[in-house]
Design a protein around this motif. Structure first.
Motif, short mmCIF file in Angstrom:
data_model
loop_
_atom_site.label_atom_id
_atom_site.label_comp_id
_atom_site.label_asym_id
_atom_site.label_seq_id
_atom_site.Cartn_x
_atom_site.Cartn_y
_atom_site.Cartn_z
N HIS A 4 0.87 -1.11 -0.04
CA HIS A 4 -0.29 -0.16 -0.17
C HIS A 4 0.82 0.77 -0.16
CE1 HIS A 4 -3.34 -2.55 0.96
NE2 HIS A 4 -4.23 -1.51 0.40
N ASN A 5 1.82 1.31 1.16
CA ASN A 5 2.15 2.93 1.07
C ASN A 5 3.97 2.40 0.11
OD1 ASN A 5 1.17 3.78 3.34
ND2 ASN A 5 2.52 2.34 5.01
N GLU A 6 3.91 3.33 -1.01
CA GLU A 6 4.58 3.74 -1.91
C GLU A 6 6.27 4.03 -1.02
OE1 GLU A 6 4.07 7.22 -3.90
OE2 GLU A 6 2.23 6.37 -5.06
N THR A 7 6.52 4.06 -0.22
CA THR A 7 7.34 4.48 0.87
C THR A 7 7.74 2.76 1.69
OG1 THR A 7 6.48 5.20 2.98
CG2 THR A 7 7.48 6.84 1.67
N ASN A 63 6.92 3.00 11.39
CA ASN A 63 8.51 3.86 10.36
C ASN A 63 9.17 4.71 11.89
OD1 ASN A 63 6.69 5.65 11.54
ND2 ASN A 63 5.38 6.76 9.93
N ASP A 105 6.64 0.71 6.86
CA ASP A 105 6.59 2.21 6.67
C ASP A 105 5.10 3.37 7.48
OD1 ASP A 105 8.13 4.67 7.30
OD2 ASP A 105 7.26 4.66 4.81
N TYR A 106 4.40 2.25 7.69
CA TYR A 106 3.17 2.47 8.93
C TYR A 106 2.95 3.42 10.01
CZ TYR A 106 0.04 -0.21 6.35
OH TYR A 106 -0.38 -1.35 4.36
N GLU A 110 -2.17 4.68 12.01
CA GLU A 110 -3.08 3.29 11.27
C GLU A 110 -2.82 2.18 11.91
OE1 GLU A 110 -3.40 2.49 6.44
OE2 GLU A 110 -2.24 4.65 7.80
N ASP A 122 -1.42 -6.68 3.54
CA ASP A 122 -0.41 -5.62 3.49
C ASP A 122 0.24 -7.54 3.55
OD1 ASP A 122 0.12 -3.65 1.30
OD2 ASP A 122 1.25 -2.68 2.85
#
Length: 296
Positions: A4-7, A63, A105-106, A110, A122
């Motif tokens: 989900h996260n681009e990072t 993160n 990296d959440y 969240e 994920d």
């Protein structure tokens, strides 16, 4: 594999293609923060360290932006701390010879949100890609809300897999609340006595935490040694370092089983054990201690 996260980052220490690196994983650790894997899932790291067949994979969900900090890290911004912690986690993956290291990296908020589903999705994708034999994660009685958020998401992801793809064993491990209170018959006892130098090296990678005001390295080793010594009162030590786990496999094998009832049932067993021992010593009568005879 789409996350989900681009990072989010997938790091393969030995440079193998990502798909191949994921497929070889036999032991998977799912932790909330950078350093959780090394503290709670060392049993899996150790099992794979010198093996040609077994590979450890790590997943860190948050993160690291909310870390406590002092000393040389006192003035670090959240962004700077996140970058440092990501580097430290990847360094640990190199030291521990991990097959893959995934950082999702959440933000912690969240992970703790009951309505959020991205982390669960994920984790399901990672589990489907790796098909591990054993999963290590947090135990549901942990007192850290983010750890509880991760184990709930992990259980939801595991339960969403087809039955044939679910791992044979799922263990909830110790960090922010140990598991010595579990009845011995319910403990997963993990002997991690071997390679104490590796344990020290992995724990020592996380300088931002150690120099930043939290001696997790010393505390983790101390807990493992205490577990080994206080495990059995009437026998000599059979190990020098133990990690205790809670068996979560029944919750994965049967998705209708209530998570809260499972955990509180174990707490009830602890309560009954304490009650039985005290009641026996008190002669089965009143729980109020008799006043001492003063001779008057």
């Amino acid at each position: 594999m789409k996350l989900h996260n681009e990072t989010a980052e997938i790091f393969v220490p030995d440079g193998r293609p990502v798909d191949a690196a994921l497929r070889r994983i036999t032991h998977l650790g799912i932790g909330a923060h950078q350093d959780d894997l090394e503290f709670m899932a060392f049993h899996g790291i150790l099992a794979c360290y010198d093996s040609d067949r077994h590979w450890f994979g790590g997943v860190t969900c948050t993160n690291g932006g909310g870390s406590a900090r002092t000393g040389p890290y006192a003035k670090f911004t959240d962004a700077q701390m996140m970058a440092v912690r990501r580097r430290e986690q990847n360094a640990a993956a190199v030291v521990g010879r991990y097959g893959v290291m995934i950082q999702l990296d959440y933000p912690s908020r969240e992970v703790k949100c009951a309505a959020a589903t991205a982390l669960r999705d994920d984790l399901r994708a990672i589990l489907a890609a790796t098909r591990p034999e054993i999963v290590y994660t947090h135990n549901p009685a942990d007192k850290h809300d983010t750890h509880v958020g991760v184990v709930v998401a992990a259980l939801q992801a595991l339960r969403a897999l087809p039955r044939a793809q679910r791992p044979a064993r799922v263990w909830g491990c110790e960090i922010w609340r140990n598991l010595d209170w579990l009845p011995d018959a319910e403990k997963v006892v993990m002997d991690v006595s071997a390679h104490p130098n590796l344990a020290a090296a992995l724990n020592g990678v996380f300088d931002s935490q150690i120099a930043g005001g939290k001696r997790y390295d010393v505390a983790t080793q101390g807990r493992r040694q205490a577990n080994a010594t206080f495990f059995e009162s009437h026998a000599t030590d059979q190990a020098t370092q133990l990690i205790f786990g809670m068996d979560l496999t029944p919750l994965v094998a049967d998705e209708t089983r209530d998570i809260v009832a499972h955990v509180t049932g174990l707490i009830d067993q602890f309560r009954e054990d304490v009650k039985q021992k005290l009641t026996k010593r008190l002669g089965g009568g009143s729980s109020r201690l008799a006043a001492p005879d003063t001779g008057r």
